[in-house]
Design a protein around this motif. Structure first.
Motif, PDB file in Angstrom:
ATOM      1  N   HIS A 169       0.884  -1.173   0.000  1.00 45.70           N
ATOM      2  CA  HIS A 169       0.000   0.000   0.000  1.00 45.70           C
ATOM      3  C   HIS A 169       0.920   1.219   0.000  1.00 45.70           C
TER       4      HIS A 169
ATOM      5  N   THR B  38     -11.916   3.566 -13.929  1.00 47.71           N
ATOM      6  CA  THR B  38     -13.261   3.669 -13.370  1.00 47.71           C
ATOM      7  C   THR B  38     -13.650   5.079 -12.949  1.00 47.71           C
TER       8      THR B  38
ATOM      9  N   GLU C 105      -2.550   0.157  -4.390  1.00 49.61           N
ATOM     10  CA  GLU C 105      -2.564  -1.135  -3.703  1.00 49.61           C
ATOM     11  C   GLU C 105      -2.081  -2.158  -4.721  1.00 49.61           C
TER      12      GLU C 105
ATOM     13  N   ILE D 221      -4.757  -1.764  -7.721  1.00 52.31           N
ATOM     14  CA  ILE D 221      -5.875  -0.827  -7.656  1.00 52.31           C
ATOM     15  C   ILE D 221      -5.289   0.528  -7.269  1.00 52.31           C
ATOM     16  N   ALA D 222      -5.663   1.560  -8.029  1.00 56.91           N
ATOM     17  CA  ALA D 222      -5.318   2.935  -7.668  1.00 56.91           C
ATOM     18  C   ALA D 222      -6.596   3.596  -7.186  1.00 56.91           C
ATOM     19  N   LYS D 223      -6.508   4.291  -6.050  1.00 54.01           N
ATOM     20  CA  LYS D 223      -7.710   4.943  -5.544  1.00 54.01           C
ATOM     21  C   LYS D 223      -7.366   6.266  -4.887  1.00 54.01           C
ATOM     22  N   ASN D 224      -8.386   7.111  -4.807  1.00 53.46           N
ATOM     23  CA  ASN D 224      -8.249   8.375  -4.100  1.00 53.46           C
ATOM     24  C   ASN D 224      -9.355   8.453  -3.056  1.00 53.46           C
TER      25      ASN D 224
ATOM     26  N   GLY E 195     -12.751   7.004  -4.275  1.00 54.70           N
ATOM     27  CA  GLY E 195     -12.898   5.588  -4.612  1.00 54.70           C
ATOM     28  C   GLY E 195     -11.867   5.130  -5.621  1.00 54.70           C
ATOM     29  N   ILE E 196     -12.151   4.032  -6.272  1.00 52.97           N
ATOM     30  CA  ILE E 196     -11.217   3.402  -7.209  1.00 52.97           C
ATOM     31  C   ILE E 196     -11.149   4.197  -8.507  1.00 52.97           C
TER      32      ILE E 196
ATOM     33  N   LYS F 296      -8.089  -0.194 -12.103  1.00 55.58           N
ATOM     34  CA  LYS F 296      -7.780  -1.588 -11.749  1.00 55.58           C
ATOM     35  C   LYS F 296      -6.910  -2.118 -12.877  1.00 55.58           C
TER      36      LYS F 296
END
Length: 121
Positions: free
Chosen positions: A20, A74, A88, A103-106, A109-110, A113
Motif C-alpha cells: 500500500h 473507473t 494497492e 488498484i489505484a484509488k483516491n 474511490g477506485i 484496476k
C-alpha cells in the motif's frame, strides 16, 4: 523514473506480497498544462506508469511492460481535488517476470484496476 517531479512517495506499507503506497501528485506538473487546461485529468497511461515505477522501486530493478490485462479506468483522477493517490499492489516474482495486480484509488474511490506482467531488465 520517467515521471520526473510528477509525484513523491509519502508512505509504503507491506505485508508479504501486498503493498500500500501513498503518493502525493504534483498538481502543477507539466502534464496537466495540456491535459486539460482548467480541468486537470491524469492520463490513463500515466496511472499505469505509476504501478510500473512502484514495482521498480520495490524490486530495485528496471522493468519493461510485457502485458496488461483487464485494465479498467473507473474514475477521473483530478489532483486539484485531492493530491493523494493510493496504490494497492499485489506483486509476485517468477523468474525474470513480475506479476502485478493493482488498484489505484483516491478519497472518492477506485480510479484504476490493472493486472500486468513486467519483464525484469
Amino acid at each position: 523514473m520517467i515521471l520526473k517531479e510528477f509525484y513523491e512517495v509519502l508512505q509504503t506499507e507491506h505485508k508479504e506480497d501486498l503493498y500500500h503506497t501513498t503518493l502525493r501528485v504534483n498538481k502543477d506538473h507539466e502534464i496537466y498544462k495540456g491535459h486539460f487546461p482548467g480541468r486537470p485529468v491524469t492520463p490513463g497511461v500515466v496511472l499505469m506508469q505509476l504501478f510500473k515505477e512502484e514495482a521498480e522501486r520495490i524490486y530495485e530493478n528496471s522493468l519493461q511492460l510485457a502485458r496488461a490485462d483487464n485494465v479498467k479506468f473507473t474514475a477521473v483522477f483530478d489532483p486539484t481535488e485531492n493530491e493523494e493517490l493510493i496504490l494497492e499492489s499485489q506483486l509476485e516474482k517468477n523468474g525474470d517476470f513480475i506479476k502485478l495486480k493493482g488498484i489505484a484509488k483516491n478519497h472518492k474511490g477506485i480510479v484504476l484496476k490493472i493486472n500486468s506482467l513486467y519483464k525484469r531488465l
